[in-house]
Each structure stands twice: as structure tokens, then as C-alpha cells.
Motif scaffolding. Structure first.
Motif, PDB file in Angstrom:
ATOM      1  N   UNK A 100       0.848  -1.161  -0.083  1.00 57.87           N
ATOM      2  CA  UNK A 100      -0.183   0.111  -0.280  1.00 57.87           C
ATOM      3  C   UNK A 100       0.798   1.261  -0.094  1.00 57.87           C
ATOM      4  N   UNK A 101       0.783   2.033  -1.210  1.00 58.15           N
ATOM      5  CA  UNK A 101       1.756   3.285  -1.226  1.00 58.15           C
ATOM      6  C   UNK A 101       0.781   4.284  -1.228  1.00 58.15           C
ATOM      7  N   UNK A 102       0.903   5.363  -0.468  1.00 61.18           N
ATOM      8  CA  UNK A 102       0.151   6.775  -0.593  1.00 61.18           C
ATOM      9  C   UNK A 102       1.299   7.582  -1.145  1.00 61.18           C
ATOM     10  N   UNK A 103       0.738   8.235  -2.138  1.00 62.15           N
ATOM     11  CA  UNK A 103       1.816   9.073  -2.994  1.00 62.15           C
ATOM     12  C   UNK A 103       2.078  10.292  -2.016  1.00 62.15           C
ATOM     13  N   UNK A 104       1.284  10.727  -1.153  1.00 62.94           N
ATOM     14  CA  UNK A 104       1.742  12.210  -0.334  1.00 62.94           C
ATOM     15  C   UNK A 104       2.536  11.554   0.713  1.00 62.94           C
ATOM     16  N   UNK A 105       2.934  10.364   1.027  1.00 67.26           N
ATOM     17  CA  UNK A 105       3.948   9.886   2.105  1.00 67.26           C
ATOM     18  C   UNK A 105       5.112   9.362   1.481  1.00 67.26           C
ATOM     19  N   UNK A 106       6.035   9.465   2.271  1.00 64.76           N
ATOM     20  CA  UNK A 106       7.554   9.207   1.861  1.00 64.76           C
ATOM     21  C   UNK A 106       7.396   7.639   2.019  1.00 64.76           C
ATOM     22  N   UNK A 107       8.491   6.981   1.412  1.00 67.25           N
ATOM     23  CA  UNK A 107       8.767   5.662   1.605  1.00 67.25           C
ATOM     24  C   UNK A 107      10.473   5.494   1.896  1.00 67.25           C
ATOM     25  N   UNK A 108      10.682   5.506   3.311  1.00 63.32           N
ATOM     26  CA  UNK A 108      12.007   5.754   3.742  1.00 63.32           C
ATOM     27  C   UNK A 108      12.730   4.294   3.476  1.00 63.32           C
ATOM     28  N   UNK A 109      14.026   4.266   3.102  1.00 66.15           N
ATOM     29  CA  UNK A 109      14.842   3.021   3.038  1.00 66.15           C
ATOM     30  C   UNK A 109      15.947   2.945   3.866  1.00 66.15           C
ATOM     31  N   UNK A 110      16.424   4.025   4.245  1.00 65.16           N
ATOM     32  CA  UNK A 110      17.707   4.026   5.044  1.00 65.16           C
ATOM     33  C   UNK A 110      17.729   4.632   6.358  1.00 65.16           C
ATOM     34  N   UNK A 111      18.664   4.447   7.237  1.00 71.39           N
ATOM     35  CA  UNK A 111      18.352   5.445   8.565  1.00 71.39           C
ATOM     36  C   UNK A 111      18.573   6.787   8.566  1.00 71.39           C
ATOM     37  N   UNK A 112      19.242   7.403   7.001  1.00 72.06           N
ATOM     38  CA  UNK A 112      19.332   8.734   7.003  1.00 72.06           C
ATOM     39  C   UNK A 112      18.001   9.103   6.737  1.00 72.06           C
ATOM     40  N   UNK A 113      17.166   8.486   5.769  1.00 77.10           N
ATOM     41  CA  UNK A 113      15.977   8.784   5.317  1.00 77.10           C
ATOM     42  C   UNK A 113      15.046   8.880   6.427  1.00 77.10           C
ATOM     43  N   UNK A 114      14.847   7.909   7.568  1.00 80.30           N
ATOM     44  CA  UNK A 114      14.127   7.861   8.773  1.00 80.30           C
ATOM     45  C   UNK A 114      14.447   9.256   9.804  1.00 80.30           C
ATOM     46  N   UNK A 115      15.927   9.477   9.793  1.00 77.17           N
ATOM     47  CA  UNK A 115      16.208  10.361  10.526  1.00 77.17           C
ATOM     48  C   UNK A 115      15.864  11.816  10.037  1.00 77.17           C
ATOM     49  N   UNK A 116      15.935  12.169   8.608  1.00 80.79           N
ATOM     50  CA  UNK A 116      15.796  13.256   8.005  1.00 80.79           C
ATOM     51  C   UNK A 116      13.831  13.488   8.047  1.00 80.79           C
ATOM     52  N   UNK A 117      13.283  12.430   8.105  1.00 77.55           N
ATOM     53  CA  UNK A 117      11.646  12.399   8.167  1.00 77.55           C
ATOM     54  C   UNK A 117      11.410  12.846   9.540  1.00 77.55           C
ATOM     55  N   UNK A 118      11.846  11.969  10.488  1.00 76.83           N
ATOM     56  CA  UNK A 118      11.916  12.336  12.048  1.00 76.83           C
ATOM     57  C   UNK A 118      12.073  14.063  12.502  1.00 76.83           C
ATOM     58  N   UNK A 119      13.237  14.256  12.331  1.00 76.06           N
ATOM     59  CA  UNK A 119      13.430  15.644  12.424  1.00 76.06           C
ATOM     60  C   UNK A 119      12.661  16.704  11.616  1.00 76.06           C
ATOM     61  N   UNK A 120      12.147  16.439  10.347  1.00 73.37           N
ATOM     62  CA  UNK A 120      11.350  17.491   9.737  1.00 73.37           C
ATOM     63  C   UNK A 120       9.836  17.459  10.546  1.00 73.37           C
ATOM     64  N   UNK A 121       9.565  16.072  10.929  1.00 75.70           N
ATOM     65  CA  UNK A 121       8.302  16.147  11.700  1.00 75.70           C
ATOM     66  C   UNK A 121       8.220  16.963  12.845  1.00 75.70           C
ATOM     67  N   UNK A 122       9.250  17.006  13.682  1.00 67.93           N
ATOM     68  CA  UNK A 122       9.471  17.845  14.969  1.00 67.93           C
ATOM     69  C   UNK A 122       9.604  19.177  14.653  1.00 67.93           C
ATOM     70  N   UNK A 123      10.306  19.408  13.653  1.00 64.09           N
ATOM     71  CA  UNK A 123      10.440  21.057  13.097  1.00 64.09           C
ATOM     72  C   UNK A 123       8.777  21.581  12.901  1.00 64.09           C
TER      73      UNK A 123
END
Length: 373
Positions: free
Chosen positions: A19-42
Motif C-alpha cells: 500500500x503506497x500513498x503518494x503523499x507519504x514518503x517511503x524511507x529506505x535508509x536510517x538517514x531517510x528515517x532521521x530526516x523525516x523524523x527531524x522534519x516532523x518535529x520541526x
């Protein structure tokens, strides 16, 4: 495919399909998760500090309910705030509990919660929620992380993502959300904090936008439920030691007594014995050539005094606000409505004009009869 998925039906998918929602990212690496998490806090902090929040009337004074109209969505972002008599750390641990039965005490519509993956200090959480009939239940897949700010504020939040371990399930409609909880310490009281919850949610499906926005007040009801739950479960929680500010610096906040209040004489911060030396020190320009250790020794007392003034000003402001609210409530109590009176009193007030007219007519008749005699 994207259009069908946004309505939650006719997607052509089978259970277990990705299930892929186009408005959501699909992280692959630890760097992707960190970038998405930091952006959500900001993003959460940006929303929390926005000046465009509109207050929504709510009957319980303990709850602050607000809505924010977003430029990129017709759906409103919801914000609820309340003060809890526990420390920020204790409240954060309680809110972060993944025990489903414990969470259902305050999150009554929660059906399922699973931590499906951990990447460092970031978690991927799958949650399902019960929706009112005939709406289909919703599911969410989101990151979850927390950050500690310099002032002791704890921010916990995340945003929706796509994840291979959360495939399509026909029992649910997959929604998207960016949410956060901000735990702010109350200065001078380590056993009290203000918790603010921010939710920007799109439940997807064919629910009208107006119906979603009209349901905002349910967030206030959930906050009241949370306040009562925390009040009950925190009775046996260990209290943090309270530092008595008055021992290090006298309080300048006047105490208001009940009826015969006497204004106390203000107490001032006592200068140390070497205050004259400090004045002489800062009146000269030679201190610029002194070592940093000596400069710090002279400047530290000034920092302490500024901190003392700031703390007592905050206490004085809160005392004044509390006094103004109490005065306002007392004024309201002094006004008694007609329907708050007893039935006998209401009847007396209604008949009083007729009684006066009857008595006046009797007086006139008596006067005429006396004159005729």
C-alpha cells in the motif's frame, strides 16, 4: 489508482498487497528515517508557535481548544492544551506507554497499536482506530521520536510514511497524519507541566470535510478524559523534590488574604558584601584585560539576580491572573437569575404589581367613603 485510494474503495488491491500513498514518503535508509523524523518535529514546533490559532469555545475551563486553518488543506489542524500536576518526564512516560489496555483508558477509540520497527531512537508505529457507524475503521503508519529542548521541554511526534510491513487491509482505510505532543515544564514547580497535543489528520475516504471539522470538539472531550485518567493513575507516582526559591532569594509576590488583606512590605534581593567592589570593577575599563575566570566571578551574581527577577515576575503574573479570574467568578455569582429564586419568591414578584394596584384602589375607595360621610 491514487484517486481510488483517496476514497478508500475500488482500489483493485487485495489483502497483503503493498500500500503506497503518494503523499507519504517511503524511507529506505536510517538517514531517510532521521530526516523525516527531524522534519516532523520541526513542523510540529512551527505549528505550535503559529500566531494564527483560533480559539474554539469549550465548556471545561481546564482545556484550551484551538483550530488552525492550513493553506494547503481544507482540514483544520487541532490543538489542545491543559496543565497536569505531574512532571513532564512522568507524563511523557505515561503517554508513551504501548500497553493497549492502559492506553484505552484515555484513548478510547484505539483498537490496535504495534511498534513494527526501530531505527535508532526512531520507531515506526502501526495504529488502528474505531470509526462511528457506518464509517470504516482507520489505520495509520507513522514515525515516532522525541527531542529534548534546551528549556526542558520534551517534544514527541511523527508523521505518516509508507512501510512494507503494513500492507493493504480491506478492513481499514489508510489515513495520514502529522501529530506531536509538547510537554512544557512549569517554572518553579517540577511536579506540574503543560501538555499540548497537535494533530493534523486526513482520515481519507468519503467523509465530508465539513463533518471532519465539526468533530474537532471531540478532541476537547478526549483531553478531559485524559486529565481525569492522569489524576487517578498519578496518585502513587513519586513527586519530584521542590526547590524552595525563597531560601536563595526572598519572594516579592504579595500574599492576598481572604477579607482583611494587608499588603506586605516588598523584600529585595540582598547584595553581597562585595557589591561595592563589583561597582568599582564595572566602572573601570581594565576588566577587559583580566582573565575570563575573574570576569565570570563578577558576572555570575548578575545572572543570579536576573534569574531571580524573572522567576518572581512570572510568579507575580500568575498570582495576578488567578486573582482576576477569582474576582470575575465572584461577580458572576453575585447575579441571581429570576429562575434561580424559589417558587414562592417568583410568585410574590409576579403578583406584587397587582397587589399594589389593589391596595391603591382600596385606599381610594376608603377615602371616598370617608369623604361622603
Amino acid at each position: 489508482f491514487a484517486w481510488n485510494m483517496s476514497w478508500g474503495w475500488g482500489s483493485g488491491l487485495s489483502n497483503g498487497d503493498p500500500l503506497i500513498l503518494e503523499e507519504c514518503e517511503t524511507p529506505k535508509t536510517a538517514e531517510d528515517y532521521k530526516r523525516i523524523a527531524d522534519a516532523s518535529i520541526e513542523e510540529a514546533l512551527r505549528l505550535e508557535r503559529s500566531p494564527d490559532w483560533e480559539r474554539i469555545p469549550y465548556p471545561d475551563e481546564r482545556v484550551s481548544l484551538m483550530g488552525l486553518t492550513l493553506p494547503d488543506s481544507p482540514l483544520k489542524c487541532v490543538r489542545t492544551s491543559a496543565v497536569y500536576n505531574v512532571s513532564p518526564k512522568q507524563l511523557k512516560q505515561f503517554m508513551a506507554c504501548d500497553d493497549i489496555e492502559q492506553r484505552k483508558k484515555w484513548d478510547t477509540e484505539l483498537l490496535e497499536l504495534q511498534v513494527i520497527e526501530k531505527i535508532g531512537d526512531i520507531e515506526v508505529v502501526f495504529q488502528t482506530y474505531k470509526a462511528p457507524f457506518p464509517v470504516k475503521n482507520r489505520s495509520f503508519v507513522a514515525t515516532r521520536c522525541e527531542r529534548l529542548l534546551e528549556d526542558g521541554t520534551i517534544v514527541s511526534g511523527g508523521t505518516s510514511i509508507n512501510h512494507e510491513k503494513c500492507p493493504y487491509n480491506s478492513s481499514y482505510v489508510r489515513g495520514t497524519a502529522t501529530s506531536a505532543i509538547v510537554y512544557k515544564p512549569v517554572p518553579g514547580n517540577p511536579n506540574k507541566c503543560e501538555m499540548t497535543r497537535l494533530v493534523k489528520i486526513d482520515p481519507k475516504g468519503n467523509i465530508p470535510t465539513m463533518a471532519i471539522n465539526l468533530g474537532i470538539k471531540k478532541a476537547g472531550d478526549a483531553t478531559v478524559n485524559l486529565i481525569e485518567t492522569v489524576k487517578q493513575v498519578s496518585k502513587n507516582w513519586k513527586k519530584e523534590p521542590v526547590v524552595d526559591v525563597s531560601q536563595s532569594a526572598p519572594s516579592v509576590v504579595a500574599k492576598h488574604e481572604k477579607a482583611e488583606a494587608k499588603e506586605e512590605e516588598p523584600l529585595y534581593f540582598q547584595d553581597s558584601d562585595d557589591s561595592d567592589d563589583e561597582h568599582m570593577f564595572f566602572e573601570t575599563s581594565s576588566y577587559l584585560e583580566l582573565p575570563d575566570s575573574i570576569i565570570d566571578e563578577k558576572i555570575d551574581p548578575l545572572h543570579q539576580r536576573l534569574s531571580f527577577v524573572e522567576t518572581n515576575t512570572l510568579h507575580a503574573t500568575k498570582k495576578l491572573e488567578s486573582l482576576m479570574k477569582k474576582t470575575k467568578r465572584n461577580r458572576h455569582r453575585q447575579v441571581t437569575g429570576f429562575f434561580q429564586l424559589s417558587k414562592l419568591t417568583q410568585l410574590f414578584l409576579l403578583l406584587w404589581p397587582a397587589l399594589m394596584i389593589a391596595m391603591f384602589n382600596l385606599y381610594k375607595a376608603w377615602k371616598r367613603s370617608r369623604y361622603n360621610k
